[in-house]
Design a protein around this motif. Structure first.
Motif, PDB file in Angstrom:
ATOM      1  N   ILE A  47       0.833  -1.207   0.000  1.00  0.00           N
ATOM      2  CA  ILE A  47       0.000   0.000   0.000  1.00  0.00           C
ATOM      3  C   ILE A  47       0.866   1.254   0.000  1.00  0.00           C
ATOM      4  O   ILE A  47       0.659   2.172  -0.806  1.00  0.00           O
ATOM      5  CB  ILE A  47      -0.940   0.002   1.226  1.00  0.00           C
ATOM      6  N   GLU A  48       1.848   1.313   0.895  1.00  0.00           N
ATOM      7  CA  GLU A  48       2.669   2.518   1.001  1.00  0.00           C
ATOM      8  C   GLU A  48       3.586   2.702  -0.205  1.00  0.00           C
ATOM      9  O   GLU A  48       4.054   3.801  -0.477  1.00  0.00           O
ATOM     10  CB  GLU A  48       3.490   2.509   2.293  1.00  0.00           C
ATOM     11  N   GLY A  49       3.841   1.617  -0.935  1.00  0.00           N
ATOM     12  CA  GLY A  49       4.700   1.718  -2.117  1.00  0.00           C
ATOM     13  C   GLY A  49       3.944   1.940  -3.413  1.00  0.00           C
ATOM     14  O   GLY A  49       4.532   1.892  -4.496  1.00  0.00           O
ATOM     15  N   ILE A  50       2.642   2.207  -3.327  1.00  0.00           N
ATOM     16  CA  ILE A  50       1.823   2.321  -4.538  1.00  0.00           C
ATOM     17  C   ILE A  50       2.183   3.572  -5.336  1.00  0.00           C
ATOM     18  O   ILE A  50       2.698   4.557  -4.800  1.00  0.00           O
ATOM     19  CB  ILE A  50       0.322   2.329  -4.154  1.00  0.00           C
ATOM     20  N   GLY A  51       1.904   3.521  -6.643  1.00  0.00           N
ATOM     21  CA  GLY A  51       2.133   4.682  -7.502  1.00  0.00           C
ATOM     22  C   GLY A  51       3.579   4.813  -7.936  1.00  0.00           C
ATOM     23  O   GLY A  51       4.419   3.963  -7.644  1.00  0.00           O
ATOM     24  N   GLY A  52       3.879   5.899  -8.638  1.00  0.00           N
ATOM     25  CA  GLY A  52       5.237   6.082  -9.142  1.00  0.00           C
ATOM     26  C   GLY A  52       5.637   4.941 -10.058  1.00  0.00           C
ATOM     27  O   GLY A  52       4.858   4.492 -10.904  1.00  0.00           O
ATOM     28  N   ASP A  53       6.859   4.441  -9.884  1.00  0.00           N
ATOM     29  CA  ASP A  53       7.345   3.351 -10.729  1.00  0.00           C
ATOM     30  C   ASP A  53       6.604   2.045 -10.482  1.00  0.00           C
ATOM     31  O   ASP A  53       6.570   1.166 -11.352  1.00  0.00           O
ATOM     32  CB  ASP A  53       8.845   3.129 -10.490  1.00  0.00           C
ATOM     33  N   ASN A  54       6.006   1.875  -9.301  1.00  0.00           N
ATOM     34  CA  ASN A  54       5.288   0.635  -8.999  1.00  0.00           C
ATOM     35  C   ASN A  54       3.905   0.591  -9.629  1.00  0.00           C
ATOM     36  O   ASN A  54       3.291  -0.482  -9.706  1.00  0.00           O
ATOM     37  CB  ASN A  54       5.146   0.455  -7.477  1.00  0.00           C
ATOM     38  N   GLY A  55       3.389   1.717 -10.054  1.00  0.00           N
ATOM     39  CA  GLY A  55       2.084   1.732 -10.694  1.00  0.00           C
ATOM     40  C   GLY A  55       0.943   1.539  -9.705  1.00  0.00           C
ATOM     41  O   GLY A  55       1.122   1.566  -8.491  1.00  0.00           O
ATOM     42  N   TRP A  56      -0.246   1.277 -10.281  1.00  0.00           N
ATOM     43  CA  TRP A  56      -1.478   1.233  -9.487  1.00  0.00           C
ATOM     44  C   TRP A  56      -2.137  -0.146  -9.497  1.00  0.00           C
ATOM     45  O   TRP A  56      -3.301  -0.292  -9.141  1.00  0.00           O
ATOM     46  CB  TRP A  56      -2.435   2.323  -9.979  1.00  0.00           C
ATOM     47  N   TYR A  57      -1.410  -1.141  -9.918  1.00  0.00           N
ATOM     48  CA  TYR A  57      -1.810  -2.537  -9.762  1.00  0.00           C
ATOM     49  C   TYR A  57      -3.077  -2.923 -10.515  1.00  0.00           C
ATOM     50  O   TYR A  57      -3.729  -3.911 -10.164  1.00  0.00           O
ATOM     51  CB  TYR A  57      -1.967  -2.893  -8.271  1.00  0.00           C
ATOM     52  N   SER A  58      -3.440  -2.170 -11.531  1.00  0.00           N
ATOM     53  CA  SER A  58      -4.567  -2.596 -12.359  1.00  0.00           C
ATOM     54  C   SER A  58      -4.632  -1.752 -13.612  1.00  0.00           C
ATOM     55  O   SER A  58      -4.402  -0.538 -13.560  1.00  0.00           O
ATOM     56  CB  SER A  58      -5.895  -2.465 -11.603  1.00  0.00           C
ATOM     57  N   PHE A  59      -4.918  -2.403 -14.741  1.00  0.00           N
ATOM     58  CA  PHE A  59      -5.265  -1.739 -15.991  1.00  0.00           C
ATOM     59  C   PHE A  59      -4.376  -0.523 -16.255  1.00  0.00           C
ATOM     60  O   PHE A  59      -4.861   0.620 -16.303  1.00  0.00           O
ATOM     61  CB  PHE A  59      -6.723  -1.322 -15.959  1.00  0.00           C
ATOM     62  N   PRO A  60      -3.054  -0.717 -16.441  1.00  0.00           N
ATOM     63  CA  PRO A  60      -2.138   0.421 -16.620  1.00  0.00           C
ATOM     64  C   PRO A  60      -2.551   1.370 -17.734  1.00  0.00           C
ATOM     65  O   PRO A  60      -2.370   2.585 -17.617  1.00  0.00           O
ATOM     66  CB  PRO A  60      -0.801  -0.256 -16.939  1.00  0.00           C
ATOM     67  N   LEU A  61      -3.136   0.829 -18.802  1.00  0.00           N
ATOM     68  CA  LEU A  61      -3.528   1.686 -19.927  1.00  0.00           C
ATOM     69  C   LEU A  61      -4.596   2.686 -19.498  1.00  0.00           C
ATOM     70  O   LEU A  61      -4.544   3.865 -19.874  1.00  0.00           O
ATOM     71  CB  LEU A  61      -4.043   0.827 -21.085  1.00  0.00           C
ATOM     72  N   ALA A  62      -5.556   2.236 -18.694  1.00  0.00           N
ATOM     73  CA  ALA A  62      -6.618   3.143 -18.246  1.00  0.00           C
ATOM     74  C   ALA A  62      -6.049   4.261 -17.382  1.00  0.00           C
ATOM     75  O   ALA A  62      -6.437   5.428 -17.513  1.00  0.00           O
ATOM     76  CB  ALA A  62      -7.684   2.363 -17.470  1.00  0.00           C
ATOM     77  N   TRP A  63      -5.111   3.920 -16.480  1.00  0.00           N
ATOM     78  CA  TRP A  63      -4.485   4.955 -15.652  1.00  0.00           C
ATOM     79  C   TRP A  63      -3.686   5.925 -16.517  1.00  0.00           C
ATOM     80  O   TRP A  63      -3.709   7.138 -16.290  1.00  0.00           O
ATOM     81  CB  TRP A  63      -3.565   4.314 -14.610  1.00  0.00           C
TER      82      TRP A  63
END
Length: 514
Positions: A359-375
């Motif tokens: 949770i604390e490592g979310i975003g940035g280079d780690n991304g958002w853990y779902s559907f990268p194209l939509a983000w």
């Protein structure tokens, strides 16, 4: 150098320069007080327990007067970098409030950081405002040192990040004609050196000082100097007169993480040569030991800080104009409001600690853990309308603090190990938050709770929510599933590594016996 009894008041302590100045003042022996609108934003900074934190606003003369009591040196480091069109008068009024309060409280010196500017000709609104603020402070009756700096180079500085991303992304640079203008950059360490030492100026010094580094370069040379330090090939640069400041700001907005609202004043300041007209400060403050930092070395130091994850402050921490700044109301306060929710819960055999690390490592280079194209598409949509977009990233790859920028979110609340709330700073017709929570599960493992919250604004907000509703099943379900799966995989990998490490000694003993 400094008397330990002297008290420095710093405004802008949540900003790029102010956040770095405070620990250096402490190291120099000053007592430090900071005046901030939201003390909660300083909760996690390393020096929070060493300073006197006062809640207040430069628009409120009473709060300034209270903060000025007993102050020897007042550091004025607040200015607008956003897209508001009506910022000049409020900035003048704030400076007048400070001038009056400092004079009444008997403050011995004001130190202000403004911008280098041409001596003649029309100035951009932001430079014009900085000159006006400096003049108000100089006329306050309190001895004032108004430092004027141009492009500041340091890890996380807006100017450095703009150079870095333009050079990294573009193998060939079609650029406005201002890439031929002369620039005198200064390392952030040298800016801080001057700021600290201005506290010791003689009482009769009341004037502006131009400050700059030892190199005078064209902007294109600065980009290629960065390329050499970053191990990249030098970039061919073509000067195109058709790229107006407005078009250039759109270009920077699209190809870098710098939002248009911040890119616009930077580009406006580059329309003319940005060099010092005097270096009189040397008559009062000697150059730092080893001399002022050359441009290439400043770039090298910034890259090293980024690589080691030791970026003290960043442009990312600047608040975004137009983004909601009020905290999420508590659930009982929602009564009578239109609120849309998307709630997900997952159970996992992963420990709460492993789940929290994801949770604390979310975003940035780690991304958002779902559907990268939509983000990515949502990020590009935000950039097109002048928002921050998804590429703002995060300052630290593993740790988040209150107030940190995180792609197009900002950390509004964090209870480390358990709860994270993010506030949206993308352009949306309403107010949006994303919450994630890790709690222990009875009998072992943990429970992951995720909640997206949206307060729509008018009909457009309602239509927006229902337009994106079909994607929620993919995006938010995918987030919950992959976050818990990643946490479990991390725990299993660590258990496997421990098992192999435990078996290694016995295998070695068996081999020796054979």
């Amino acid at each position: 150098m400094a008397d330990t009894k002297r008290l420095a008041l710093v405004t802008g302590a949540t900003g790029y320069i102010g956040g770095r100045l405070v620990p250096r003042l402490l190291a120099a022996g000053f007592g430090v007080r900071v005046l901030v609108r939201s003390p909660e934003k300083l909760r996690d900074v390393p020096w929070a327990g060493d300073v006197d934190i006062v809640e207040g606003d430069l628009d409120d003369r009473e709060s300034i007067a209270g903060a000025c009591e007993g102050v020897d040196v007042f550091y004025y480091l607040v200015h607008s970098m956003g897209g508001k069109k009506d910022f000049e008068e409020p900035e003048k009024q704030a400076a007048q409030n400070v001038a009056a309060a400092a004079a009444q409280a008997g403050v011995k010196r004001i130190v202000y950081l403004g911008g280098l500017h041409p001596l003649t000709g029309d100035l951009s609104p932001h430079l014009r405002s900085r000159v006006a603020v400096g003049r108000i402070l100089l006329d306050s009756g309190v001895p004032t040192a108004a430092l004027q700096a141009g492009v500041v180079i340091g890890s996380g500085s807006t100017s450095f990040e703009m150079i870095r991303h333009l050079t990294d992304v573009l193998p060939y640079m079609p650029a406005p004609k201002w890439v031929r203008n002369r620039i005198q950059p200064i390392a952030v360490r040298d800016v801080l050196y001057y700021l600290v030492n201005c506290a010791d100026l003689p009482d009769d010094v009341n004037r502006t000082f131009d400050i700059g580094g030892p190199d005078v370069l064209r902007y294109g040379q600065m980009m290629n100097g960065y390329a050499l330090e970053a191990g990249l090939k030098q970039r061919p640069i073509a000067s195109l007169p058709v790229l107006t400041p407005w078009l250039a700001s759109q270009w920077v907005n699209l190809v870098t993480p710098i939002p248009r609202a911040i890119a616009t004043p930077i580009i406006a300041s580059l329309q003319f040569d940005c060099v010092t007209h005097e270096h009189d400060i040397r008559d009062f403050i000697p150059d730092p030991e080893g001399g002022l930092t050359r441009y290439r070395k400043a770039v090298r130091l910034a890259l090293e800080k980024m690589k080691s994850g030791e970026v003290e402050t960043s442009w990312q921490d600047a608040l975004v104009d137009g983004a909601v700044s009020d905290p999420l109301p508590s659930d009982p306060d929602w009564a009578g409001h239109t609120v849309y929710l998307d709630v997900k819960r997952r159970e996992t055999d992963a420990s709460p600690a492993d789940l929290w690390a994801v949770i604390e490592g979310i975003g940035g280079d780690n991304g958002w853990y779902s559907f990268p194209l939509a983000w990515a598409v949502r990020g590009w949509m935000d950039k097109i309308v002048g928002g921050v977009g998804l590429r703002r990233g995060r300052r630290n790859a593993k740790r988040l603090n209150i107030g940190d920028a995180l792609d197009f979110w900002r950390v509004e609340a964090i209870d480390r190990g358990e709860f994270l709330r993010l506030r949206a700073e993308m352009r949306v017709p309403g107010r949006a938050w994303l919450e994630m929570r890790a709690t222990p599960r009875e009998g072992g493992g943990s429970v992951y709770d995720q909640r997206a919250i949206f307060f729509p604004m008018g009909l457009g907000g309602r239509l927006y929510w229902f337009a994106i509703l079909p994607f929620h099943g993919v995006i938010f379900n995918g987030m919950a599933n992959r976050i818990t799966a990643t946490a479990l995989a991390s725990e299993e990998e660590r258990a496997s590594d421990s098992s192999r490490a435990a078996d290694a000694p016995s295998e070695a003993v068996s081999g020796q016996a054979a």
